[in-house]
Design a protein around this motif. Structure first.
Motif, PDB file in Angstrom:
ATOM      1  N   LEU A 178       0.830  -1.206   0.000  1.00 58.00           N
ATOM      2  CA  LEU A 178       0.000   0.000   0.000  1.00 58.00           C
ATOM      3  C   LEU A 178       0.866   1.258   0.000  1.00 58.00           C
ATOM      4  CD1 LEU A 178      -2.777  -1.069   2.536  1.00 58.00           C
ATOM      5  CD2 LEU A 178      -2.674  -1.394   0.060  1.00 58.00           C
ATOM      6  N   PRO A 179       0.345   2.356  -0.540  1.00 54.42           N
ATOM      7  CA  PRO A 179       1.115   3.610  -0.566  1.00 54.42           C
ATOM      8  C   PRO A 179       1.573   4.018   0.824  1.00 54.42           C
ATOM      9  CG  PRO A 179      -0.834   3.788  -1.955  1.00 54.42           C
ATOM     10  CD  PRO A 179      -0.957   2.489  -1.206  1.00 54.42           C
ATOM     11  N   GLY A 180       2.745   4.656   0.866  1.00 52.06           N
ATOM     12  CA  GLY A 180       3.339   5.039   2.142  1.00 52.06           C
ATOM     13  C   GLY A 180       2.646   6.213   2.804  1.00 52.06           C
ATOM     14  N   LEU A 181       2.500   6.122   4.099  1.00 46.78           N
ATOM     15  CA  LEU A 181       1.896   7.194   4.894  1.00 46.78           C
ATOM     16  C   LEU A 181       2.878   8.350   5.022  1.00 46.78           C
ATOM     17  CD1 LEU A 181      -0.296   8.229   6.908  1.00 46.78           C
ATOM     18  CD2 LEU A 181       0.927   6.966   8.681  1.00 46.78           C
ATOM     19  N   GLY A 182       2.358   9.580   4.978  1.00 44.14           N
ATOM     20  CA  GLY A 182       3.190  10.756   5.210  1.00 44.14           C
ATOM     21  C   GLY A 182       3.691  11.438   3.967  1.00 44.14           C
ATOM     22  N   THR A 183       3.407  10.861   2.788  1.00 39.81           N
ATOM     23  CA  THR A 183       3.792  11.523   1.543  1.00 39.81           C
ATOM     24  C   THR A 183       2.746  12.591   1.219  1.00 39.81           C
ATOM     25  OG1 THR A 183       2.579   9.909   0.204  1.00 39.81           O
ATOM     26  CG2 THR A 183       4.883   9.413   0.714  1.00 39.81           C
ATOM     27  N   PRO A 184       3.057  13.508   0.296  1.00 35.08           N
ATOM     28  CA  PRO A 184       2.083  14.574  -0.018  1.00 35.08           C
ATOM     29  C   PRO A 184       0.713  14.041  -0.422  1.00 35.08           C
ATOM     30  CG  PRO A 184       4.224  15.120  -0.943  1.00 35.08           C
ATOM     31  CD  PRO A 184       4.341  13.726  -0.386  1.00 35.08           C
ATOM     32  N   ASN A 185       0.682  12.896  -1.104  1.00 35.86           N
ATOM     33  CA  ASN A 185      -0.599  12.352  -1.570  1.00 35.86           C
ATOM     34  C   ASN A 185      -1.321  11.517  -0.531  1.00 35.86           C
ATOM     35  OD1 ASN A 185      -0.352  13.463  -4.183  1.00 35.86           O
ATOM     36  ND2 ASN A 185       0.960  11.754  -4.833  1.00 35.86           N
ATOM     37  N   PHE A 186      -0.615  11.142   0.532  1.00 38.97           N
ATOM     38  CA  PHE A 186      -1.216  10.246   1.523  1.00 38.97           C
ATOM     39  C   PHE A 186      -0.882  10.715   2.937  1.00 38.97           C
ATOM     40  CE2 PHE A 186      -0.912   7.693  -2.309  1.00 38.97           C
ATOM     41  CZ  PHE A 186      -2.153   7.078  -2.357  1.00 38.97           C
ATOM     42  N   GLN A 187      -1.575  11.771   3.354  1.00 44.25           N
ATOM     43  CA  GLN A 187      -1.431  12.288   4.709  1.00 44.25           C
ATOM     44  C   GLN A 187      -2.312  11.484   5.664  1.00 44.25           C
ATOM     45  OE1 GLN A 187       0.733  14.943   5.769  1.00 44.25           O
ATOM     46  NE2 GLN A 187       1.550  14.332   3.772  1.00 44.25           N
ATOM     47  N   LEU A 188      -1.984  11.516   6.958  1.00 46.12           N
ATOM     48  CA  LEU A 188      -2.672  10.696   7.948  1.00 46.12           C
ATOM     49  C   LEU A 188      -4.175  10.943   7.953  1.00 46.12           C
ATOM     50  CD1 LEU A 188      -2.423   8.661  10.278  1.00 46.12           C
ATOM     51  CD2 LEU A 188      -2.092  10.598  11.834  1.00 46.12           C
ATOM     52  N   GLU A 189      -4.585  12.212   7.823  1.00 45.51           N
ATOM     53  CA  GLU A 189      -5.997  12.561   7.962  1.00 45.51           C
ATOM     54  C   GLU A 189      -6.875  11.847   6.943  1.00 45.51           C
ATOM     55  OE1 GLU A 189      -3.538  14.746   7.583  1.00 45.51           O
ATOM     56  OE2 GLU A 189      -3.309  15.392   9.672  1.00 45.51           O
ATOM     57  N   SER A 190      -6.356  11.621   5.743  1.00 48.48           N
ATOM     58  CA  SER A 190      -7.169  11.014   4.680  1.00 48.48           C
ATOM     59  C   SER A 190      -6.677   9.629   4.276  1.00 48.48           C
ATOM     60  CB  SER A 190      -7.153  11.929   3.440  1.00 48.48           C
ATOM     61  OG  SER A 190      -5.817  12.131   2.989  1.00 48.48           O
ATOM     62  N   TYR A 191      -5.679   9.111   4.986  1.00 51.02           N
ATOM     63  CA  TYR A 191      -5.043   7.857   4.577  1.00 51.02           C
ATOM     64  C   TYR A 191      -6.017   6.684   4.579  1.00 51.02           C
ATOM     65  CZ  TYR A 191      -1.397   4.279   4.238  1.00 51.02           C
ATOM     66  OH  TYR A 191      -0.617   3.231   3.828  1.00 51.02           O
ATOM     67  N   ARG A 192      -6.806   6.579   5.638  1.00 49.83           N
ATOM     68  CA  ARG A 192      -7.727   5.446   5.772  1.00 49.83           C
ATOM     69  C   ARG A 192      -8.699   5.385   4.599  1.00 49.83           C
ATOM     70  NH1 ARG A 192     -11.283   4.548  11.179  1.00 49.83           N
ATOM     71  NH2 ARG A 192     -11.184   6.814  11.120  1.00 49.83           N
ATOM     72  N   GLU A 193      -9.258   6.539   4.213  1.00 46.88           N
ATOM     73  CA  GLU A 193     -10.239   6.570   3.133  1.00 46.88           C
ATOM     74  C   GLU A 193      -9.576   6.334   1.776  1.00 46.88           C
ATOM     75  OE1 GLU A 193     -10.041   8.827   5.563  1.00 46.88           O
ATOM     76  OE2 GLU A 193     -11.801   8.104   6.660  1.00 46.88           O
ATOM     77  N   LYS A 194      -8.420   6.962   1.547  1.00 45.30           N
ATOM     78  CA  LYS A 194      -7.764   6.834   0.242  1.00 45.30           C
ATOM     79  C   LYS A 194      -7.282   5.413  -0.016  1.00 45.30           C
ATOM     80  CE  LYS A 194      -6.165  11.512  -0.827  1.00 45.30           C
ATOM     81  NZ  LYS A 194      -4.992  12.343  -1.182  1.00 45.30           N
ATOM     82  N   VAL A 195      -6.752   4.768   1.006  1.00 41.43           N
ATOM     83  CA  VAL A 195      -6.237   3.410   0.850  1.00 41.43           C
ATOM     84  C   VAL A 195      -7.382   2.394   0.823  1.00 41.43           C
ATOM     85  CG1 VAL A 195      -4.883   1.608   1.999  1.00 41.43           C
ATOM     86  CG2 VAL A 195      -3.960   3.917   1.786  1.00 41.43           C
ATOM     87  N   GLY A 196      -8.466   2.700   1.529  1.00 43.30           N
ATOM     88  CA  GLY A 196      -9.610   1.796   1.569  1.00 43.30           C
ATOM     89  C   GLY A 196      -9.403   0.643   2.531  1.00 43.30           C
ATOM     90  N   PHE A 197      -9.337   0.972   3.826  1.00 48.21           N
ATOM     91  CA  PHE A 197      -9.079  -0.062   4.841  1.00 48.21           C
ATOM     92  C   PHE A 197     -10.095  -1.199   4.780  1.00 48.21           C
ATOM     93  CE2 PHE A 197      -6.206   1.665   8.426  1.00 48.21           C
ATOM     94  CZ  PHE A 197      -5.305   2.136   7.486  1.00 48.21           C
TER      95      PHE A 197
END
Length: 397
Positions: A100-119
């Motif tokens: 899965l994409p790495g947390l903390g990059t410009p495209n995957f910040q913590l606030e939206s990570y769960r939704e973007k990755v699709g837990f």
């Protein structure tokens, strides 16, 4: 297709037929029969963590390939995983490791990570850190716990920590003790952050045969049947919910006819006829509704025996009164509470206004009977959903 679409049409058809024929008890019996053989159910493992933590290298190691082999997950110090990508485990059949994409990059910040990755798409997670675990890792773990899934923690570059520590303390300790100290420190920190019973493995992707790699793979293999069961139950739950909703809609469609009977009785200018008619009507239809959803006493006993759980635990999931406890007194109470007071008003209108009363009373009775019957059906449907959810949870373990 969607990675949750892993239950074939024969299973879906069997579940549908079971519910249509025998309600909740037959549906649950059919589910239990499938649980005995789930070897073909795919388990989706999400490998998550910060960018550069070694997620892709861990995926490659678990898949039995080196980082530079064709088809391996791309690795690097910068962001290399831009979209979830799956790789089959090399020894565990029907297990997909999702890089899965790495947390903390410009495209995957913590606030939206769960939704973007699709837990919700994954059945199990491995949370990877290259160094000490941080608050962000604990937050990921708590999100996963909220979804009901399981997870492991992995320190992926432990050789960078153990060797220097061992050299400093060589006179006093050995590498095994240093490893235990690091594990204990990680577990204590994660528990302080609110993570329940964290399982921590220390891994070196460069020296994969060392440290905790064997324990990690043995633990995953041992717990895989539980993850398969959880994956199967998660996949069929939406289908089962739709079956319950369809039954609710089917029963609700006939409510207007029953309400019409009630309104006709209410229009009769004889005090007491409306209440007697509705009490008789509900006393007859309620057991039928319970039976339709599989929530009558006989059905509850069958389910209790099938899942080997106390009958009282099944009853505890229900909000509607037990069908065995329904009597005329309870029905009168239901009719005379809230909007049910309209029937009492109908009786008053008949006594007070003998000419115009029956017409007005009939309208009130229709509205109240429709509301009451619809509410009962909706309540039983909600009970069936709660019982189903509880049974599913009881089987996951």
């Amino acid at each position: 297709g969607d990675i949750l679409d892993r239950v074939d049409h024969t299973v879906r058809d069997s579940l549908k037929e079971a519910f249509e024929v025998g309600g909740l008890p037959d549906l649950i019996s059919q589910i239990l029969s499938f649980l005995s053989n789930l070897d073909d159910i795919t388990v989706n493992v999400g490998v998550i963590g910060e960018a550069g933590a070694g997620k892709s290298s861990l995926v490659n190691a678990l898949c039995g390939v080196s980082d530079n082999q064709p088809g391996a997950a791309a690795t690097g110090a910068t962001e290399t995983t831009l979209a979830p990508t799956s790789y089959p485990h090399h020894t565990l059949h029907h297990v997909l490791l999702w890089d899965l994409p790495g947390l903390g990059t410009p495209n995957f910040q913590l606030e939206s990570y769960r939704e973007k990755v699709g837990f919700h798409r994954y059945d199990f997670f491995i949370i990877v850190a290259s160094e000490r675990f941080k608050e962000s890792h604990a937050i990921l773990a708590k999100w996963i716990q909220e979804s009901g899934a399981h997870f492991y923690f992995v320190r992926s570059k432990i050789d960078n920590d153990i060797t220097p520590c061992w050299r400093k303390q060589a006179a006093l300790t050995d590498q095994h003790e240093v490893k235990n100290e690091i594990t204990e420190e990680a577990v204590n920190y994660l528990m302080e952050q609110g993570v329940l019973s964290p399982q921590v493995f220390l891994i070196s992707c460069r020296f994969f045969e060392d440290y905790d790699s064997k324990q990690l793979q043995e633990t995953l293999k041992k717990e895989l049947p539980k993850f398969r069961k959880q994956a199967f139950l998660k996949s069929i739950h939406p289908l089962c919910s739709r079956l319950i909703a369809k039954r609710k809609d089917s029963l609700s469609a006939e409510v207007w006819m029953l309400a019409l009977i009630s309104s006709c009785a209410a229009a009769v200018p004889v005090p007491g006829v409306a209440l007697a008619c509705d009490a008789t009507l509900l006393n007859k239809k309620l057991p039928f509704y319970y039976k339709c959803f599989g929530l009558d006493e006989e059905s509850l006993k069958r389910m209790s025996a099938a899942i080997q759980k106390p009958l009282k635990d099944l009853r505890a999931q229900m909000r509607s009164p037990q069908v065995a406890h329904i009597n005329i007194s309870l029905l009168y109470k239901s009719l005379s509470s809230g909007p049910g007071m309209g029937l009492m008003a109908g009786e008053y209108l008949i006594r007070g206004f003998p000419v115009f009363g029956p017409v007005a009373s009939g309208g009130i009775a229709f509205t109240v009977a429709k509301w009451l019957l619809t509410g009962l059906i909706q309540g039983l449907a909600a009970d069936a959903e709660r019982v189903l959810q509880w049974v599913i949870q009881s089987q996951v373990g």
